[in-house]
Design a protein around this motif. Structure first.
Motif, PDB file in Angstrom:
ATOM      1  N   ARG A  16     -21.724  37.998  -9.277  1.00  0.00           N
ATOM      2  CA  ARG A  16     -22.624  36.865  -9.040  1.00  0.00           C
ATOM      3  C   ARG A  16     -22.783  36.609  -7.542  1.00  0.00           C
ATOM      4  N   VAL A  17     -21.657  36.607  -6.813  1.00  0.00           N
ATOM      5  CA  VAL A  17     -21.689  36.383  -5.363  1.00  0.00           C
ATOM      6  C   VAL A  17     -22.459  37.506  -4.678  1.00  0.00           C
ATOM      7  N   LEU A  18     -22.255  38.736  -5.118  1.00  0.00           N
ATOM      8  CA  LEU A  18     -22.966  39.867  -4.524  1.00  0.00           C
ATOM      9  C   LEU A  18     -24.476  39.700  -4.677  1.00  0.00           C
ATOM     10  N   GLY A  19     -24.921  39.258  -5.845  1.00  0.00           N
ATOM     11  CA  GLY A  19     -26.347  38.994  -6.043  1.00  0.00           C
ATOM     12  C   GLY A  19     -26.858  37.939  -5.074  1.00  0.00           C
ATOM     13  N   GLU A  20     -26.059  36.895  -4.871  1.00  0.00           N
ATOM     14  CA  GLU A  20     -26.445  35.845  -3.919  1.00  0.00           C
ATOM     15  C   GLU A  20     -26.539  36.398  -2.492  1.00  0.00           C
ATOM     16  N   LEU A  21     -25.562  37.226  -2.119  1.00  0.00           N
ATOM     17  CA  LEU A  21     -25.545  37.789  -0.769  1.00  0.00           C
ATOM     18  C   LEU A  21     -26.746  38.705  -0.526  1.00  0.00           C
ATOM     19  N   THR A  40     -10.330  43.872  -7.975  1.00  0.00           N
ATOM     20  CA  THR A  40      -9.769  42.548  -7.683  1.00  0.00           C
ATOM     21  C   THR A  40     -10.859  41.499  -7.488  1.00  0.00           C
ATOM     22  N   GLY A  41     -12.100  41.948  -7.446  1.00  0.00           N
ATOM     23  CA  GLY A  41     -13.210  41.038  -7.194  1.00  0.00           C
ATOM     24  C   GLY A  41     -13.569  40.941  -5.724  1.00  0.00           C
ATOM     25  N   ALA A  42     -12.842  41.640  -4.860  1.00  0.00           N
ATOM     26  CA  ALA A  42     -13.150  41.618  -3.427  1.00  0.00           C
ATOM     27  C   ALA A  42     -14.418  42.412  -3.153  1.00  0.00           C
ATOM     28  N   LEU A  43     -15.247  41.877  -2.272  1.00  0.00           N
ATOM     29  CA  LEU A  43     -16.486  42.543  -1.867  1.00  0.00           C
ATOM     30  C   LEU A  43     -16.325  43.100  -0.459  1.00  0.00           C
ATOM     31  N   THR A  44     -16.834  44.290  -0.252  1.00  0.00           N
ATOM     32  CA  THR A  44     -16.848  44.868   1.088  1.00  0.00           C
ATOM     33  C   THR A  44     -18.282  45.250   1.409  1.00  0.00           C
ATOM     34  N   GLY A  45     -18.776  44.695   2.506  1.00  0.00           N
ATOM     35  CA  GLY A  45     -20.101  45.052   2.990  1.00  0.00           C
ATOM     36  C   GLY A  45     -19.931  45.973   4.185  1.00  0.00           C
ATOM     37  N   GLU A  46     -20.380  47.208   4.048  1.00  0.00           N
ATOM     38  CA  GLU A  46     -20.190  48.186   5.117  1.00  0.00           C
ATOM     39  C   GLU A  46     -21.532  48.519   5.749  1.00  0.00           C
ATOM     40  N   ALA A  47     -21.568  48.424   7.072  1.00  0.00           N
ATOM     41  CA  ALA A  47     -22.789  48.732   7.817  1.00  0.00           C
ATOM     42  C   ALA A  47     -22.886  50.239   8.000  1.00  0.00           C
ATOM     43  N   PRO A  48     -24.047  50.817   7.669  1.00  0.00           N
ATOM     44  CA  PRO A  48     -24.209  52.256   7.888  1.00  0.00           C
ATOM     45  C   PRO A  48     -24.200  52.549   9.377  1.00  0.00           C
ATOM     46  N   PRO A  86     -13.402  39.398   7.826  1.00  0.00           N
ATOM     47  CA  PRO A  86     -13.199  38.798   6.505  1.00  0.00           C
ATOM     48  C   PRO A  86     -14.049  37.542   6.366  1.00  0.00           C
ATOM     49  N   PHE A  87     -14.551  37.295   5.156  1.00  0.00           N
ATOM     50  CA  PHE A  87     -15.383  36.106   4.953  1.00  0.00           C
ATOM     51  C   PHE A  87     -15.004  35.381   3.665  1.00  0.00           C
ATOM     52  N   ASP A  88     -15.300  34.085   3.677  1.00  0.00           N
ATOM     53  CA  ASP A  88     -15.032  33.219   2.529  1.00  0.00           C
ATOM     54  C   ASP A  88     -16.345  32.859   1.850  1.00  0.00           C
ATOM     55  N   LYS A  92     -13.174  30.220  -0.931  1.00  0.00           N
ATOM     56  CA  LYS A  92     -12.161  31.236  -1.199  1.00  0.00           C
ATOM     57  C   LYS A  92     -12.494  32.507  -0.428  1.00  0.00           C
ATOM     58  N   ARG A  93     -11.441  33.204   0.019  1.00  0.00           N
ATOM     59  CA  ARG A  93     -11.650  34.515   0.635  1.00  0.00           C
ATOM     60  C   ARG A  93     -12.228  35.428  -0.432  1.00  0.00           C
ATOM     61  N   CYS A  94     -13.350  36.047  -0.124  1.00  0.00           N
ATOM     62  CA  CYS A  94     -13.942  36.893  -1.162  1.00  0.00           C
ATOM     63  C   CYS A  94     -14.256  38.301  -0.706  1.00  0.00           C
ATOM     64  N   GLY A  95     -14.130  38.573   0.605  1.00  0.00           N
ATOM     65  CA  GLY A  95     -14.417  39.933   1.008  1.00  0.00           C
ATOM     66  C   GLY A  95     -14.383  40.111   2.505  1.00  0.00           C
ATOM     67  N   ALA A  96     -14.949  41.242   2.926  1.00  0.00           N
ATOM     68  CA  ALA A  96     -14.967  41.574   4.348  1.00  0.00           C
ATOM     69  C   ALA A  96     -16.186  42.424   4.667  1.00  0.00           C
ATOM     70  N   LEU A  97     -16.593  42.334   5.926  1.00  0.00           N
ATOM     71  CA  LEU A  97     -17.636  43.197   6.471  1.00  0.00           C
ATOM     72  C   LEU A  97     -16.937  44.256   7.305  1.00  0.00           C
ATOM     73  N   ARG A  98     -17.451  45.488   7.279  1.00  0.00           N
ATOM     74  CA  ARG A  98     -16.813  46.575   8.018  1.00  0.00           C
ATOM     75  C   ARG A  98     -17.858  47.474   8.655  1.00  0.00           C
TER      76      ARG A  98
END
Length: 135
Positions: A16-21, A40-48, A86-88, A92-98
């Motif tokens: 659900r959060v991924l759809g919002e993002l 675990t439900g953690a999201l990682t957004g990776e920049a190409p 890392p982002f909330d 709640k902490r939900c993931g990180a950008l890399r």
């Protein structure tokens, strides 16, 4: 069996959060990221960042600004720059950008060598400088 119930709930919430993002990224003109959803439900957004026309630093910085996250930069001995933010979400902490930034693709003058001295023609670099950096 109980453990898998939690895993599916975590992943469903993250989905659900991924759809919002993704919608927010589109609506705010942010660069697209490659998203991963862990068990675990953690999201990682990776920049190409493997093509010279992509700017992974700008992508992570733009997303971090949008999400209120702080970007940590780590220069590696081989000249690569690792970005991590890392982002909330919803308190709640939900993931990180890399991003991994490769100097031969993203140096300032296009020569393949960056300010750390990494040279694609000499990938092992100056052993003496490496030993000094390791101390």
């Amino acid at each position: 069996m109980t453990e898998s119930i939690y895993t599916y709930r975590w992943q469903t919430d993250a989905h659900r959060v991924l759809g919002e993002l993704i919608r927010e990224g589109h609506d705010n003109g942010l660069p697209p990221l490659m998203w991963t959803l862990a068990t675990t439900g953690a999201l990682t957004g990776e920049a190409p960042g493997l093509a010279p026309d992509e700017d992974p630093h700008a992508a992570v910085t733009a997303w971090a600004s949008h999400l209120g996250a702080t970007v940590a930069e780590n220069r590696r001995n081989d000249g690569r720059m690792s970005l991590y933010a890392p982002f909330d979400r919803d308190g709640k902490r939900c993931g990180a950008l890399r991003a991994e930034i490769y100097p031969e693709l993203h140096d300032e003058d296009g020569s393949g060598a960056d300010s750390a001295g990494w040279d694609p023609d000499d990938p092992y670099g100056d052993v003496e400088r490496y030993e000094q950096d390791a101390r």
